[in-house]
Design a protein around this motif. Structure first.
Motif, PDB file in Angstrom:
ATOM      1  N   ASP A  93      13.441 -69.831 -75.483  1.00  0.00           N
ATOM      2  CA  ASP A  93      13.877 -70.987 -75.027  1.00  0.00           C
ATOM      3  C   ASP A  93      13.235 -72.145 -75.785  1.00  0.00           C
ATOM      4  O   ASP A  93      13.724 -73.218 -76.194  1.00  0.00           O
ATOM      5  N   ASP A  94      12.152 -72.155 -76.197  1.00  0.00           N
ATOM      6  CA  ASP A  94      11.277 -72.940 -76.652  1.00  0.00           C
ATOM      7  C   ASP A  94      11.533 -73.152 -78.292  1.00  0.00           C
ATOM      8  O   ASP A  94      11.655 -74.213 -79.034  1.00  0.00           O
ATOM      9  N   ILE A  95      11.901 -71.693 -78.738  1.00  0.00           N
ATOM     10  CA  ILE A  95      12.309 -72.002 -80.323  1.00  0.00           C
ATOM     11  C   ILE A  95      13.790 -72.721 -80.407  1.00  0.00           C
ATOM     12  O   ILE A  95      13.846 -73.205 -81.344  1.00  0.00           O
ATOM     13  N   ALA A  96      14.475 -72.440 -79.322  1.00  0.00           N
ATOM     14  CA  ALA A  96      15.867 -73.189 -79.053  1.00  0.00           C
ATOM     15  C   ALA A  96      15.556 -74.556 -79.068  1.00  0.00           C
ATOM     16  O   ALA A  96      16.483 -75.547 -79.895  1.00  0.00           O
ATOM     17  N   THR A  97      14.779 -75.079 -78.240  1.00  0.00           N
ATOM     18  CA  THR A  97      14.443 -76.443 -78.245  1.00  0.00           C
ATOM     19  C   THR A  97      13.875 -76.981 -79.568  1.00  0.00           C
ATOM     20  O   THR A  97      14.362 -78.087 -80.365  1.00  0.00           O
ATOM     21  N   LEU A  98      12.981 -76.474 -80.328  1.00  0.00           N
ATOM     22  CA  LEU A  98      12.506 -76.638 -81.451  1.00  0.00           C
ATOM     23  C   LEU A  98      13.600 -76.777 -82.640  1.00  0.00           C
ATOM     24  O   LEU A  98      13.584 -77.590 -83.673  1.00  0.00           O
ATOM     25  N   THR A  99      14.646 -75.921 -82.580  1.00  0.00           N
ATOM     26  CA  THR A  99      15.951 -75.607 -83.605  1.00  0.00           C
ATOM     27  C   THR A  99      16.566 -76.961 -83.279  1.00  0.00           C
ATOM     28  O   THR A  99      16.965 -77.702 -84.169  1.00  0.00           O
ATOM     29  N   VAL A 100      16.873 -77.362 -82.356  1.00  0.00           N
ATOM     30  CA  VAL A 100      17.599 -78.673 -81.800  1.00  0.00           C
ATOM     31  C   VAL A 100      16.836 -79.934 -82.438  1.00  0.00           C
ATOM     32  O   VAL A 100      17.382 -80.742 -83.028  1.00  0.00           O
ATOM     33  N   LEU A 101      15.348 -80.022 -82.266  1.00  0.00           N
ATOM     34  CA  LEU A 101      14.547 -80.887 -82.783  1.00  0.00           C
ATOM     35  C   LEU A 101      14.640 -80.948 -84.267  1.00  0.00           C
ATOM     36  O   LEU A 101      14.998 -82.083 -85.090  1.00  0.00           O
ATOM     37  N   GLY A 102      14.592 -79.622 -84.764  1.00  0.00           N
ATOM     38  CA  GLY A 102      14.629 -79.582 -86.252  1.00  0.00           C
ATOM     39  C   GLY A 102      16.075 -80.121 -87.030  1.00  0.00           C
ATOM     40  O   GLY A 102      16.137 -80.700 -88.065  1.00  0.00           O
ATOM     41  N   GLN A 103      17.051 -79.810 -86.136  1.00  0.00           N
ATOM     42  CA  GLN A 103      18.258 -80.351 -86.579  1.00  0.00           C
ATOM     43  C   GLN A 103      18.517 -81.744 -86.701  1.00  0.00           C
ATOM     44  O   GLN A 103      19.123 -82.326 -87.486  1.00  0.00           O
ATOM     45  N   GLY A 104      18.083 -82.276 -85.684  1.00  0.00           N
ATOM     46  CA  GLY A 104      17.832 -83.876 -85.503  1.00  0.00           C
ATOM     47  C   GLY A 104      17.130 -84.506 -86.466  1.00  0.00           C
ATOM     48  O   GLY A 104      17.367 -85.617 -87.234  1.00  0.00           O
ATOM     49  N   MET A 105      15.972 -83.831 -86.852  1.00  0.00           N
ATOM     50  CA  MET A 105      14.984 -84.427 -88.088  1.00  0.00           C
ATOM     51  C   MET A 105      15.834 -84.507 -89.293  1.00  0.00           C
ATOM     52  O   MET A 105      15.812 -85.325 -89.956  1.00  0.00           O
ATOM     53  N   LEU A 106      16.422 -83.203 -89.541  1.00  0.00           N
ATOM     54  CA  LEU A 106      17.258 -83.116 -90.925  1.00  0.00           C
ATOM     55  C   LEU A 106      18.540 -84.200 -90.851  1.00  0.00           C
ATOM     56  O   LEU A 106      18.700 -84.892 -91.899  1.00  0.00           O
ATOM     57  N   ALA A 107      19.108 -84.430 -89.834  1.00  0.00           N
ATOM     58  CA  ALA A 107      19.964 -85.219 -89.625  1.00  0.00           C
ATOM     59  C   ALA A 107      19.706 -86.749 -90.048  1.00  0.00           C
ATOM     60  O   ALA A 107      20.479 -87.469 -90.489  1.00  0.00           O
ATOM     61  N   GLU A 108      18.625 -87.161 -89.296  1.00  0.00           N
ATOM     62  CA  GLU A 108      17.988 -88.526 -89.458  1.00  0.00           C
ATOM     63  C   GLU A 108      17.396 -88.525 -90.884  1.00  0.00           C
ATOM     64  O   GLU A 108      17.611 -89.967 -91.516  1.00  0.00           O
ATOM     65  N   SER A 109      16.958 -87.410 -91.740  1.00  0.00           N
ATOM     66  CA  SER A 109      16.593 -87.673 -92.944  1.00  0.00           C
ATOM     67  C   SER A 109      17.597 -87.817 -94.239  1.00  0.00           C
ATOM     68  O   SER A 109      17.269 -88.131 -95.181  1.00  0.00           O
ATOM     69  N   GLY A 110      18.918 -87.491 -93.810  1.00  0.00           N
ATOM     70  CA  GLY A 110      20.099 -87.889 -94.666  1.00  0.00           C
ATOM     71  C   GLY A 110      20.809 -86.417 -95.080  1.00  0.00           C
ATOM     72  O   GLY A 110      21.130 -86.035 -94.317  1.00  0.00           O
ATOM     73  N   GLU A 111      20.723 -86.267 -96.145  1.00  0.00           N
ATOM     74  CA  GLU A 111      21.611 -85.263 -96.785  1.00  0.00           C
ATOM     75  C   GLU A 111      21.122 -83.735 -96.244  1.00  0.00           C
ATOM     76  O   GLU A 111      20.032 -83.657 -96.288  1.00  0.00           O
ATOM     77  N   GLN A 112      21.880 -83.160 -95.669  1.00  0.00           N
ATOM     78  CA  GLN A 112      21.440 -81.994 -95.028  1.00  0.00           C
ATOM     79  C   GLN A 112      22.476 -80.558 -95.678  1.00  0.00           C
ATOM     80  O   GLN A 112      22.077 -79.474 -95.449  1.00  0.00           O
ATOM     81  N   ALA A 113      23.032 -80.911 -96.839  1.00  0.00           N
ATOM     82  CA  ALA A 113      23.556 -80.005 -97.366  1.00  0.00           C
ATOM     83  C   ALA A 113      22.561 -78.882 -98.081  1.00  0.00           C
ATOM     84  O   ALA A 113      21.658 -79.200 -98.559  1.00  0.00           O
ATOM     85  N   GLY A 114      22.712 -77.557 -97.826  1.00  0.00           N
ATOM     86  CA  GLY A 114      21.916 -76.428 -98.212  1.00  0.00           C
ATOM     87  C   GLY A 114      20.582 -76.020 -97.094  1.00  0.00           C
ATOM     88  O   GLY A 114      19.979 -75.571 -97.436  1.00  0.00           O
ATOM     89  N   PHE A 115      20.597 -77.095 -96.234  1.00  0.00           N
ATOM     90  CA  PHE A 115      19.219 -76.790 -95.330  1.00  0.00           C
ATOM     91  C   PHE A 115      20.087 -76.331 -94.139  1.00  0.00           C
ATOM     92  O   PHE A 115      21.028 -76.573 -93.292  1.00  0.00           O
ATOM     93  N   ASP A 116      19.227 -75.090 -93.635  1.00  0.00           N
ATOM     94  CA  ASP A 116      19.469 -74.183 -92.319  1.00  0.00           C
ATOM     95  C   ASP A 116      18.410 -74.543 -91.539  1.00  0.00           C
ATOM     96  O   ASP A 116      17.064 -74.104 -91.706  1.00  0.00           O
TER      97      ASP A 116
END
Length: 75
Positions: free
Chosen positions: A5-28
């Motif tokens: 559950d903690d890892i899932a929470t951090l994954t969502v946080l990471g996805q949000g961080m990538l979205a805020e930083s701009g270009e997401q192409a090629g990032f998992d």
């Protein structure tokens, strides 16, 4: 199950961080997070984030570190 559950929470946080930083192409976000979780992080006393997660309040410590790195505050 709590670690997953903690890892899932951090994954969502990471996805949000990538979205805020701009270009997401090629990032998992999950792959990047998995590598980071298992590496030694000096800001965590040279511990691995995955090990910190199993400690009391570990999720908050790891989340705080990720959010600080996003803003450029590493200490």
């Amino acid at each position: 199950m709590a670690l997953e559950d903690d890892i899932a929470t951090l994954t969502v946080l990471g996805q949000g961080m990538l979205a805020e930083s701009g270009e997401q192409a090629g990032f998992d976000a999950r792959a990047l997070l998995d590598r980071w979780l298992t590496g030694v992080v000096p800001a965590l006393g040279s511990r691995r984030p995955i090990d910190v997660l199993i400690e009391p309040d570990g999720l908050e410590v790891v989340k705080s570190l990720l959010l600080r790195t996003q803003s450029g505050a590493y200490s």
